[in-house]
Design an enzyme around this catalytic site. Structure first.
Site, short mmCIF file in Angstrom:
data_model
loop_
_atom_site.label_atom_id
_atom_site.label_comp_id
_atom_site.label_asym_id
_atom_site.label_seq_id
_atom_site.Cartn_x
_atom_site.Cartn_y
_atom_site.Cartn_z
N THR A 198 0.85 -1.19 0.00
CA THR A 198 0.00 0.00 0.00
C THR A 198 0.88 1.24 0.00
OG1 THR A 198 -1.74 -1.13 1.19
CG2 THR A 198 -1.61 1.24 1.54
N ARG A 226 -14.67 -6.89 0.32
CA ARG A 226 -13.87 -6.49 1.49
C ARG A 226 -13.21 -5.11 1.30
NH1 ARG A 226 -8.29 -5.01 2.63
NH2 ARG A 226 -7.82 -5.64 4.75
N GLY A 228 -10.52 -2.48 3.34
CA GLY A 228 -9.57 -2.38 4.45
C GLY A 228 -9.61 -1.02 5.10
N ASP A 229 -8.54 -0.71 5.81
CA ASP A 229 -8.49 0.55 6.55
C ASP A 229 -8.15 1.76 5.69
OD1 ASP A 229 -5.93 -0.65 6.15
OD2 ASP A 229 -5.07 0.79 7.56
N THR A 249 -0.47 1.42 7.05
CA THR A 249 -0.39 0.26 6.16
C THR A 249 -0.22 -0.99 7.02
OG1 THR A 249 0.90 -0.85 4.45
CG2 THR A 249 2.11 0.66 5.87
N GLY A 250 -0.86 -2.06 6.58
CA GLY A 250 -0.74 -3.30 7.34
C GLY A 250 -2.04 -4.06 7.30
N GLY A 252 -5.33 -4.40 7.65
CA GLY A 252 -6.30 -3.32 7.79
C GLY A 252 -7.39 -3.53 8.82
N1 ASP Z 1 -3.98 -1.82 4.93
C1 ASP Z 1 -4.26 -2.36 3.63
C2 ASP Z 1 -5.58 -3.08 3.67
O1 ASP Z 1 -5.89 -3.68 4.67
C3 ASP Z 1 -3.22 -3.31 3.16
C4 ASP Z 1 -1.82 -2.82 3.29
O2 ASP Z 1 -1.55 -1.80 3.89
O3 ASP Z 1 -0.94 -3.47 2.73
O4 ASP Z 1 -6.27 -3.07 2.68
#
Ligand code: ASP
Length: 338
Positions: A198, A226, A228-229, A249-250, A252
């Site tokens: 991301t 779905r 994410g955050d 990022t991570g 989510g």
């Molecule tokens: N946070 C993002 C999500 O959950 C994914 C990512 O940051 O790699 O969609």
């Protein structure tokens, strides 16, 4: 400021000299930090060529955002400019190079927030906009809403005249192979260095305004619409003048449950914690419920903070007082911006 090598190095040398002298240097006139995703990125897991490609990609994005800020552009324009570069770079999981859904599609999420007005825009699950961050910006600037999703968001983007591409524009072989691997065993860990990717940016402009933006393809194998955050204001993206601007990022789901981006700002605004402490405490709280990843934050004085609980996060910073700098591994430091 020129971002050419010699002028840039002079600026860096000046910055370091003032640090050495222990003097409180003036806050940089403008400042920008970016990320290109967090995950398991151990030293030695990337070839020198791969590492260089990531660093070059980050550097190019930093320079695009810096050029905007240096000519007096807004933090909103700067975060968008930096993200445009990363959305076009197939290495990162945003725009071209986005991960695939379980059905083999690219569904893109993005958000942007203006710290001055607290206006925000976001899109989720769009499929044809070359630069999803521009669709988020259009929602903020040209609609009464904050978030649009799916087919309606695609239609809005088209009506706004934003550049539309055939969905195959987003496809890369690497991401397709990741999907095939995921389909064989949906529980299996994917290539961990590319699990995430991301992109995000936070900036302070010369007028003192903060902005944040995030863009992503989400997670390989996502289904059922779905989200994410990243496009959720307060979870993956948030900005409020006087407090902070954040892009996360991570994993989510955990960042949503901790309202991570807003949490950083609240720790600064309500608890008067330093930005660095607020960023770390927030990642700790995400980690405490099982989440992993990282975030970047920008403070009102133009000092960025980076926090992560995974072994790496592609990231970088640049300011009126320093040349672009990049880092990948968790233990890698970048000289203080001021
Ligand atoms: N946070 C993002 C999500 O959950 C994914 C990512 O940051 O790699 O969609």
């Amino acid at each position: 400021m020129h971002l050419g090598k010699s002028a840039g190095l002079t600026a860096l040398a000046l910055g370091l000299a003032s640090l050495d002298a222990g003097s409180a240097a003036a806050a940089p006139r403008w400042s920008l930090a970016i990320h290109g995703g967090a995950g398991v990125i151990e030293r030695g897991s990337l070839t020198p060529e791969q590492e260089k490609a990531y660093r070059d990609g980050l550097d190019e994005a930093l320079r695009a955002g810096a050029a905007m800020l240096d000519k007096g552009g807004t933090s909103l324009d700067a975060v968008a400019a930096a993200i445009h570069v990363l959305e076009d770079n197939p290495l990162f999981n945003a725009g071209r190079g986005a991960v695939f859904t379980a059905e083999g599609r690219n569904e893109l999420d993005a958000a942007i927030m203006d710290g001055r007005t607290l206006k925000a825009g976001a899109v989720a699950g769009i499929t044809r906009t070359r630069h999803p961050v521009d669709a988020a910006r259009a929602v903020m600037d040209h609609s009464p809403h904050v978030m649009l999703a799916g087919e309606g968001a695609d239609r809005f983007s088209r009506e706004q005249g934003l550049e539309q591409v055939d969905p195959s524009w987003f496809r890369t072989e690497k991401r397709w192979e990741q999907l095939l691997k995921w389909r064989k065993n949906p529980q299996a860990a994917l290539d961990p260095t590319h699990l995430y990717g991301t992109v995000g940016a936070v900036a302070l402009d010369a007028a003192g305004n903060l902005a944040a933006a995030t863009s992503t393809g989400g997670m390989t194998g996502k289904r059922w619409g779905r989200i994410g955050d990243s496009p959720i204001i307060g979870a993956g993206t948030y900005a409020r003048n006087g407090e902070c601007a954040v892009s996360a990022t991570g994993s989510g789901e955990y960042f949503i449950r901790e309202s991570a981006a807003r949490q950083v700002c609240d720790r600064v605004g309500y608890l008067h914690h330093t930005l660095a402490a607020a960023a770390q405490e927030t990642i700790d709280s995400v980690g405490a419920i099982g989440g992993d990843g990282g975030l970047i934050a920008m403070g009102p004085e133009g000092v960025p903070a980076f926090a992560l609980n995974s072994s790496g996060m592609y990231r970088g910073q640049v300011s009126a007082a320093s040349v672009p700098q990049t880092a990948i591994y968790a233990d890698e430091t970048m000289p203080t911006v001021r």
